[in-house]
Enzyme design. Structure first.
Site, PDB file in Angstrom:
ATOM      1  CE  LYS A  73      -4.308  -1.943   1.617  1.00  0.00           C
ATOM      2  NZ  LYS A  73      -3.917  -3.365   1.764  1.00  0.00           N
TER       3      LYS A  73
HETATM    4  C1  LIG Z   1      -4.501  -4.444   1.055  1.00  0.00           C
HETATM    5  C2  LIG Z   1      -3.746  -5.708   0.940  1.00  0.00           C
HETATM    6  C3  LIG Z   1      -4.121  -6.719   0.028  1.00  0.00           C
HETATM    7  C4  LIG Z   1      -5.364  -6.626  -0.840  1.00  0.00           C
HETATM    8  O1  LIG Z   1      -5.243  -5.642  -1.826  1.00  0.00           O
HETATM    9  P1  LIG Z   1      -6.543  -5.104  -2.619  1.00  0.00           P
HETATM   10  O2  LIG Z   1      -6.064  -3.935  -3.373  1.00  0.00           O
HETATM   11  O3  LIG Z   1      -7.531  -4.713  -1.534  1.00  0.00           O
HETATM   12  O4  LIG Z   1      -7.058  -6.203  -3.464  1.00  0.00           O
HETATM   13  C5  LIG Z   1      -3.332  -7.850  -0.060  1.00  0.00           C
HETATM   14  N1  LIG Z   1      -2.233  -8.012   0.713  1.00  0.00           N
HETATM   15  C6  LIG Z   1      -1.845  -7.065   1.613  1.00  0.00           C
HETATM   16  C7  LIG Z   1      -0.640  -7.311   2.452  1.00  0.00           C
HETATM   17  C8  LIG Z   1      -2.582  -5.879   1.762  1.00  0.00           C
HETATM   18  O5  LIG Z   1      -2.201  -4.955   2.663  1.00  0.00           O
END
Ligand SMILES: *Cc1c(COP(=O)(O)O)cnc(C)c1O
Length: 491
Positions: free
Chosen positions: A129
């Protein structure tokens, strides 16, 4: 470049052309839909050739300038240069280069095909993120300064999103972050990551309750429109368009790093929750990036896997949502999925609106084409390259063990879901790139279970739990929350 809502009639879209900066600070469109470009910018073979050797920041500039046409190019170039630097992505493993920002590692190159890991988790909070949120922090500061405005971000987190938002916004002029989390319910590592921030514009609020209580408080405050306007309250959730578009960049980067000519294709497997990450892959593919398959990997919360197997989209009740060892994928509905459904139904906003109204009234819709279903567009899904698979706690533990044995690295639980599913979908001749969405240190309990030893922590994180923490504890009380915000926004 103009943006339209997935629910806008063509008349209202024509009356209301939105530019990148218009939708930057917001979330949903006023009609409840999600924003998408009115058409996707295309990339040429000559552009791909020229981009193959670019540093990440310059590649990000080249892609973003196609979407953010209302930001002067010199400003955008400065923003991407400031965001994608080795200083921000310094948690690369010993055998990776942080200058690559998203380095690739070939895990396997044999009769089954080539399996590659793309590291997206070397930013400040050790999860992917950061890739989008760090850009958002710089874009927000830039846009707010340009208009002499302020923004107070108010959100709830059970882990990854909140810390990525805080590390992106810390010290940014014009922005404050009020982040709610359930008191004593996050892991010690995640708590320390957030609460050790001492920046005066970051407010950690530990709510006496569970995550749902935090979310209810955010909803209650956001539903008070006059309070929201007076205190300039906004959010940074996963439907934010700028977050999605920032993620498009690393698909290009992964493709360009894994290939030597544009005749070659690659596939991606993406550990998925809210469909934000893989939606960016879909957009890259629509722009003309030679992607073969886009594989959505889910955990036990398999809303997306069910759709890509059957054409039925069925959201789960909170009582049906599992708390798993890959918690950032524990979703009951996939909030970005509407962006793909809009495409699938031929960009018919009225149809999209009707389908998602049915999600609210009947808990889902069915595009399988079966008698009585809502349509037969499921047969078109393959044209977009989508596939899927599902993984369980036992799969995660086994995969973490296998990957440690076979390739000598420790992966986190979400990435393990990706590798498990990718192995089922590999094809000779088409490299399969798995996106690494977090580092193992963040989810140590399962690493300990799988390997009998702690995950290695990047330098600087060794004693994070002992750092002084800055947070307030509050009951789940809307009026107390509003009073706290009012006091600290000074508005
Ligand atoms: C947010 C997240 C996801 C999922 O991603 P999306 O964009 O919501 O599909 C997967 N793995 C981790 C470690 C995350 O923080």
């Amino acid at each position: 470049m103009h943006y339209v809502s997935t629910r806008a009639t063509s008349a209202s879209a024509a009356r209301n052309p939105q530019l990148f900066s218009d939708i930057l600070l917001g979330g949903l469109a006023p009609d409840g839909g999600l924003y998408l470009p009115s058409e996707y910018p295309q990339v040429t073979g000559a552009e791909l050739d020229a981009w193959r050797k670019l540093p990440y920041a310059e590649l990000a500039f080249e892609i973003l300038r196609k979407f953010a046409t209302d930001i002067p190019e010199a400003d955008l170039r400065a923003l991407t240069a400031r965001t994608y630097t080795p200083e921000v992505y310094r948690n690369a493993r010993a055998d990776e280069s942080s200058a690559d920002i998203t380095p690739l590692r070939v895990l396997e190159d044999g009769a089954n095909g080539k399996l590659v890991l793309q590291a997206l988790s070397n930013g400040p909070t050790l999860a992917f993120k950061d890739m989008a949120m760090q850009l958002l922090g710089n874009l927000f500061e830039y846009a707010l300064a340009r208009n002499n405005e302020e923004l107070n971000i108010f959100g709830a987190t059970s882990g990854d999103t909140g810390s990525a938002a805080e590390y992106a916004m810390r010290g940014k002029r014009g922005v404050r972050v009020f982040m709610l989390s359930p008191h004593r319910k996050m892991s010690a590592f995640q708590t320390a990551q957030m609460f050790s921030l001492q920046d005066p514009n970051i407010f950690n609020i530990a709510v006496e309750g569970v995550f749902d209580d935090c979310q209810d408080l955010v909803k209650a405050v956001s539903n008070d429109l006059s309070f929201k306007a007076r205190h300039k309250i906004g959010t940074v959730n996963s439907i934010n368009w700028a977050r999605v578009v920032a993620q498009v960049v690393y698909y290009f980067r992964g493709y360009l790093a894994a290939t030597t000519s544009n005749d070659q294709k690659v596939s991606f497997t993406v550990p998925s929750g809210n469909f934000g990450n893989i939606c960016a892959g879909h957009i890259a593919r629509m722009m003309g990036l030679p992607i073969d398959k886009l594989v959505a990997a889910t955990n036990e919360n398999d809303v997306l896997d069910e759709f890509f197997r059957t054409g039925v989209y069925r959201v789960r009740k909170s009582s049906e949502t599992f708390h798993t060892s890959s918690p950032s994928m524990d979703i009951s509905k996939a909030s970005n999925f509407e962006r793909f459904v809009y495409e699938l139904v031929g960009r018919d906003a009225e149809r999209t609106h009707a389908l998602f109204r049915k999600v609210d009234t009947h808990g889902g819709f069915d595009l399988s084409g079966a008698p009585g279903s809502d349509g037969d567009e499921f047969k078109l899904v393959a044209n977009y390259g989508f596939q899927s698979g599902r993984s369980t706690h036992a799969d995660r533990v086994a995969t973490i063990r296998d990957v440690a044995d076979d390739y000598g690295i420790t992966i986190d639980t979400h990435t393990a879901d990706g590798i498990k599913v990718a192995r089922e979908r590999m094809q000779p001749g088409v490299p399969m790139i798995v996106l690494e969405t977090a580092l193992a240190a963040k989810f140590n309990e399962t690493i300990l279970e799988a390997l009998g030893a702690d995950a290695e922590r990047p330098a600087g994180f060794e004693d994070i739990e002992t750092l002084p923490q800055r947070f307030v504890v509050m009951p789940a009380d809307v009026d107390r929350m509003k009073a706290y915000i009012a006091e600290h926004t000074g508005l």
